[in-house]
Design a protein around this motif. Sequence first.
Motif, PDB file in Angstrom:
ATOM      1  N   LYS A   1       0.855  -1.189   0.000  1.00 10.83           N
ATOM      2  CA  LYS A   1       0.000   0.000   0.000  1.00 10.83           C
ATOM      3  C   LYS A   1       0.887   1.234   0.000  1.00 10.83           C
ATOM      4  N   ASN A   2       0.305   2.364  -0.343  1.00 11.93           N
ATOM      5  CA  ASN A   2       1.053   3.607  -0.358  1.00 11.93           C
ATOM      6  C   ASN A   2       1.349   4.041   1.075  1.00 11.93           C
ATOM      7  N   CYS A   3       2.629   4.140   1.415  1.00 16.25           N
ATOM      8  CA  CYS A   3       3.047   4.472   2.775  1.00 16.25           C
ATOM      9  C   CYS A   3       3.740   5.811   2.872  1.00 16.25           C
TER      10      CYS A   3
ATOM     11  N   ALA B   1       8.956   4.610   2.391  1.00 16.73           N
ATOM     12  CA  ALA B   1       9.561   3.905   1.260  1.00 16.73           C
ATOM     13  C   ALA B   1      11.088   3.954   1.351  1.00 16.73           C
ATOM     14  N   LEU B   2      11.622   5.100   1.769  1.00 18.10           N
ATOM     15  CA  LEU B   2      13.071   5.191   1.969  1.00 18.10           C
ATOM     16  C   LEU B   2      13.532   4.225   3.064  1.00 18.10           C
TER      17      LEU B   2
ATOM     18  N   PRO C   1       2.968  -1.287  11.177  1.00 20.19           N
ATOM     19  CA  PRO C   1       4.232  -1.299  10.431  1.00 20.19           C
ATOM     20  C   PRO C   1       4.441  -0.019   9.642  1.00 20.19           C
ATOM     21  N   GLN C   2       5.703   0.336   9.436  1.00 17.06           N
ATOM     22  CA  GLN C   2       6.012   1.468   8.569  1.00 17.06           C
ATOM     23  C   GLN C   2       5.603   1.153   7.127  1.00 17.06           C
ATOM     24  N   TYR C   3       5.769  -0.097   6.746  1.00 14.68           N
ATOM     25  CA  TYR C   3       5.480  -0.532   5.386  1.00 14.68           C
ATOM     26  C   TYR C   3       5.307  -2.045   5.380  1.00 14.68           C
TER      27      TYR C   3
END
Length: 324
Positions: free
Chosen positions: A72-74, A79-80, A300-302
Amino acid sequence: MKQVKLSFVIPCYRSEKTISAVLDEIKTTVAKKDNYTYEVITVNDSSPDQVLSVLKEESASDRYLKVLDLAKNCGKHAALMAGYAYAEGDIIISVDDDGQCPVNQLWKLLEPLEQGYDISIAQYSAKKQSTFKNFGSFVNAKMTQILLKKPKELQLSNFSAMKKFVCAEILKYQNPYPYIDGLFLRTTGRIANVPMEERERQAGSSGYTLIKSLNLWLNGFTAFSVLPLRFATVLGISFSVVGFLFGLWTIIRKIFNPDIMAGYSSLMAVVLFVSGILMMMLGLIGEYIGRIYISINNSPQYVIREAINVNNELPKGSGHDKKS
């Protein structure tokens, strides 16, 4: 001569028309130095275009290209973090996917790291972006300067390089609201700026909408400082003192002039103003509490749906989900 490995981390969103050119420039630039090897970690932040297909096609013929597909878009900063978790290089370089980062000046960016600095960041004399984004960058710079103790002369940008130990320290942050600039500033004070010119965007438009920009600013505002809460305390004390003095002055004036009529309009103005301040401060406190609640729920972050050209597992205890 000792071989140095470079890890390029590129968050990708709406960049199907630009990412191939960025990857080609990285290959061309690194090829100019014999003592450097490299890898590229691209992170598809659930982009609505066909950038994932482009990345898969590129990775099929390039073993140095890793592709992470987020479920999903985070957001760019998450993303980094996903890319950093897979970076194996001695130096980790963050690059935009739109071609605006002058990758051909990579060696200039790396010079401060050889001189003892831990992080090197491109400093643009003029940013090639909209007036709205320039204003947002100005507000963000002031916010980091006040809340995160950023040196006034230090400029933050998306083209940066850091040593491996800095990346390892940053990855210890496992909460769901990463803010890379804040993580840089809390990790080390040895940060250098390197003057260079930002390029025009090669195609398309920025994925940062007004809402995303506000969310990012709010994230930086609350993620690494309790100064806003302290400001709320000081403001509350100040209003209490002002209110007490105003009440005392009203009583004294009434004693000396009993004919003075009570001011309904002024009273309502004061009530509305103070109520607005109180609601704003309650909202700020609620934002902090909400983030604490989400963090203790281990959000979660991602989440990675697919990882291509990746053999290593994430470190134990990283707190991030991975699916291959």
